[in-house]
Design a protein around this motif. Structure first.
Motif: not given
Length: 312
Positions: A214-223
């Motif tokens: 989920e941490c990685s998903e969040a990074i991608r979503a923000v970028v």
């Protein structure tokens, strides 16, 4: 920034966060991973990623990894926070010089997009839930001080060197990998001695835990969801917290054990430990919302680690 058909670099891509992020990005992009394997594991690097083994404080590694055809750099490499008491000066200096060398090389070859994995430790002991604009930032650990110094440098590059910087302040990230952190520590301790579990502090430390996927998903979503230019700071975490005692209960349950707990005492596990932490994720929620609670994240991580015990 659209994360499709890009050429991307993930530093520290053999580590917990970096390897998961690289795997997610590689589904739609060409990904290069660079790691010196001091904390990372070669087998964690996804098979469909190119791999550069080397130290980012060395010029040769920088030139091999950072080339003008990159669209962005995801900077996950860091001297680990759990070595604070071993050599704090080295940890501070290595993290700072590595990031400085990185952005200088990026500017040299014309790459100006950088996502940085910072930490909730920059806040120190702040009121909860802690928003991104909380001030003053007063870290109480060398790791937090190092991350804050790196954030300051990246702010300069965002505002004076035309960089776009995404700055992510993490809660505690857990996942399916042995190494530093309370969940793998408990799994390894109980595998060695199923009868008694030693817990640092008093077990009442209460923090937010986020699963690495989920941490990685969040990074991608923000970028993907923020505009070009400037510095964009986001907390990454869950809306819930869990205690160290509760983590011990979850790990014990996943291992089918009922150990006695013994405590080292005090309200924190080590010098610089923040005993209570929960980040505000209201800003993050405009792009992405976690599905897992802190308890769920810990259980997913513990289950994965227990399943891997026989492979070691």
């Amino acid at each position: 920034m659209d994360l499709t058909d890009r050429r991307l670099l993930v530093t520290g891509g053999a580590g917990l966060v970096g390897s998961e992020l690289a795997a997610q990005l590689a589904a739609d992009n060409e990904v290069v991973v660079v790691d010196d394997l001091s904390n990372g594991v070669r087998e964690s690097v996804p098979d469909d990623c190119a791999f550069v083994e080397g130290d980012l404080t060395e010029r040769e590694t920088l030139e091999d990894a950072i080339t003008g055809d990159l669209d962005a750099v995801f900077h996950c490499a860091a001297a680990d926070k759990y070595v604070d008491t071993d050599d704090p000066r080295e940890q501070f200096e290595v993290n700072g010089s590595m990031t400085y060398d990185l952005v200088e090389r990026m500017e040299e070859v014309g790459v100006s997009r950088l996502a940085f994995t910072s930490s909730s430790t920059v806040y120190g002991e702040a009121p909860r839930p802690t928003p991104e604009d909380y001030a003053p930032l007063e870290p109480i650990s060398i790791y937090g001080a190092a991350k804050l110094s790196e954030e300051s440098l990246l702010s300069v590059y965002a505002h004076s060197h035309d960089f776009t910087v995404w700055n992510f302040r993490f809660a505690n990230v857990v996942g399916p990998r042995f190494g530093a952190g309370v969940v793998p520590d408990f799994v390894e301790k109980l595998d060695e001695n199923p009868e008694t579990l030693t817990i640092l502090g008093d077990g009442r430390q209460q923090k937010s835990y986020m699963h690495v996927a989920e941490c990685s998903e969040a990074i991608r979503a923000v970028v993907e969801g923020t505009p070009k230019g400037g510095m964009h700071t986001y907390n990454l975490g869950t809306r819930t917290t869990t205690s160290v005692d509760r983590i011990a209960d979850i790990v014990s349950d996943e291992m089918g054990l009922d150990p006695d707990y013994e405590y080292t005492g005090g309200d924190r596990g080590w010098t610089g430990d923040v005993p209570k932490m929960r980040l505000s994720i209201e800003k993050l929620s405009t792009h992405w919302e976690p599905a897992l609670s802190s308890d769920d994240s810990v259980r997913e991580a513990a289950r994965s680690l227990v399943a891997r015990l026989d492979e070691r």
